[in-house]
Design a protein around this motif. Structure first.
Motif, short mmCIF file in Angstrom:
data_model
loop_
_atom_site.label_atom_id
_atom_site.label_comp_id
_atom_site.label_asym_id
_atom_site.label_seq_id
_atom_site.Cartn_x
_atom_site.Cartn_y
_atom_site.Cartn_z
N GLN A 14 0.81 -1.22 0.00
CA GLN A 14 0.00 0.00 0.00
C GLN A 14 0.85 1.26 0.00
O GLN A 14 0.42 2.28 -0.50
CB GLN A 14 -0.91 0.02 1.24
CG GLN A 14 -1.92 -1.10 1.27
CD GLN A 14 -3.02 -0.88 0.26
OE1 GLN A 14 -3.74 0.12 0.32
NE2 GLN A 14 -3.15 -1.78 -0.68
N SER A 40 -3.39 3.28 -6.00
CA SER A 40 -4.29 2.17 -5.68
C SER A 40 -5.58 2.31 -6.46
O SER A 40 -6.21 3.37 -6.45
CB SER A 40 -4.59 2.15 -4.18
OG SER A 40 -5.50 1.12 -3.87
N THR A 42 -8.24 0.86 -5.64
CA THR A 42 -9.32 0.73 -4.68
C THR A 42 -9.36 1.95 -3.77
O THR A 42 -8.41 2.72 -3.69
CB THR A 42 -9.15 -0.53 -3.81
OG1 THR A 42 -7.97 -0.37 -3.02
CG2 THR A 42 -9.01 -1.78 -4.67
N THR A 43 -10.45 2.08 -3.09
CA THR A 43 -10.59 3.17 -2.11
C THR A 43 -10.70 2.57 -0.71
O THR A 43 -11.57 2.92 0.05
CB THR A 43 -11.82 4.04 -2.42
OG1 THR A 43 -12.97 3.20 -2.45
CG2 THR A 43 -11.66 4.78 -3.71
N SER A 44 -9.80 1.66 -0.39
CA SER A 44 -9.79 1.04 0.93
C SER A 44 -9.41 2.09 1.97
O SER A 44 -8.78 3.11 1.64
CB SER A 44 -8.79 -0.12 0.95
OG SER A 44 -7.47 0.38 0.92
N PRO A 45 -9.77 1.86 3.22
CA PRO A 45 -9.37 2.80 4.27
C PRO A 45 -7.85 3.00 4.33
O PRO A 45 -7.39 4.12 4.52
CB PRO A 45 -9.89 2.16 5.55
CG PRO A 45 -11.05 1.33 5.10
CD PRO A 45 -10.66 0.81 3.74
N ALA A 47 -5.60 2.70 1.81
CA ALA A 47 -5.19 3.49 0.65
C ALA A 47 -5.58 4.95 0.83
O ALA A 47 -4.79 5.85 0.53
CB ALA A 47 -5.79 2.91 -0.63
N THR A 48 -6.78 5.19 1.31
CA THR A 48 -7.25 6.56 1.52
C THR A 48 -6.39 7.27 2.57
O THR A 48 -5.99 8.42 2.38
CB THR A 48 -8.73 6.56 1.95
OG1 THR A 48 -9.50 5.92 0.93
CG2 THR A 48 -9.25 7.97 2.17
N GLN A 51 -2.90 7.98 1.00
CA GLN A 51 -2.99 9.05 0.01
C GLN A 51 -3.16 10.41 0.68
O GLN A 51 -2.58 11.40 0.25
CB GLN A 51 -4.15 8.79 -0.97
CG GLN A 51 -3.90 7.69 -1.96
CD GLN A 51 -2.77 8.03 -2.93
OE1 GLN A 51 -2.55 9.18 -3.30
NE2 GLN A 51 -2.05 7.00 -3.35
N ARG A 52 -3.96 10.45 1.74
CA ARG A 52 -4.21 11.73 2.42
C ARG A 52 -2.95 12.28 3.08
O ARG A 52 -2.72 13.49 3.08
CB ARG A 52 -5.30 11.54 3.47
CG ARG A 52 -5.60 12.80 4.24
CD ARG A 52 -6.75 12.65 5.18
NE ARG A 52 -6.91 13.86 5.95
CZ ARG A 52 -7.50 13.92 7.11
NH1 ARG A 52 -8.03 12.84 7.64
NH2 ARG A 52 -7.60 15.05 7.76
#
Length: 109
Positions: A14, A40, A42-45, A47-48, A51-52
């Motif tokens: 990740q 990623s 996907t928008t998994s927790p 990955a989010t 990214q943030r």
């Protein structure tokens, strides 16, 4: 620069935790770290979260024990990051209640 790969619970890469300096991971009690995120689909927790906070620098506490060590820091006042690694350099990471998974260092100094 010690680098720790961060994986999800399905063992997919990740992102990374980069540790400042060229010393071994647990050579100092406090070090700067930077979170990095892999692209990623996907928008998994996980990955989010990565990214943030990608490219964000944090002051982390490094605690070494007989069988490994821990890296911890506050991402926000309400959110803490924790990575626990055993003596072989494998372990787990978590970001509060958001998520986490397994981790391992790619190199140590």
């Amino acid at each position: 620069m010690p680098t720790i790969v961060l994986r999800d619970h399905e063992n997919r890469d990740q992102g990374f935790l980069l540790v400042a300096g060229s010393e071994a991971v647990f050579a100092m009690d406090t070090r700067d770290v930077v979170l990095m995120a892999l692209p990623s689909p996907t928008t998994s927790p996980n990955a989010t979260f990565l990214q943030r906070f990608k490219h964000a620098e944090f002051k982390a506490d490094f605690t070494i024990g007989d069988s490994g060590g821990r890296i911890s820091f506050a991402v926000t006042p309400e959110l803490s990051f924790l990575a626990s690694l055993d003596a072989s350099g494998t372990g787990s990471w978590s970001a509060g209640t958001i998520g986490g998974g397994s981790c391992r260092w790619l190199n140590d100094g």
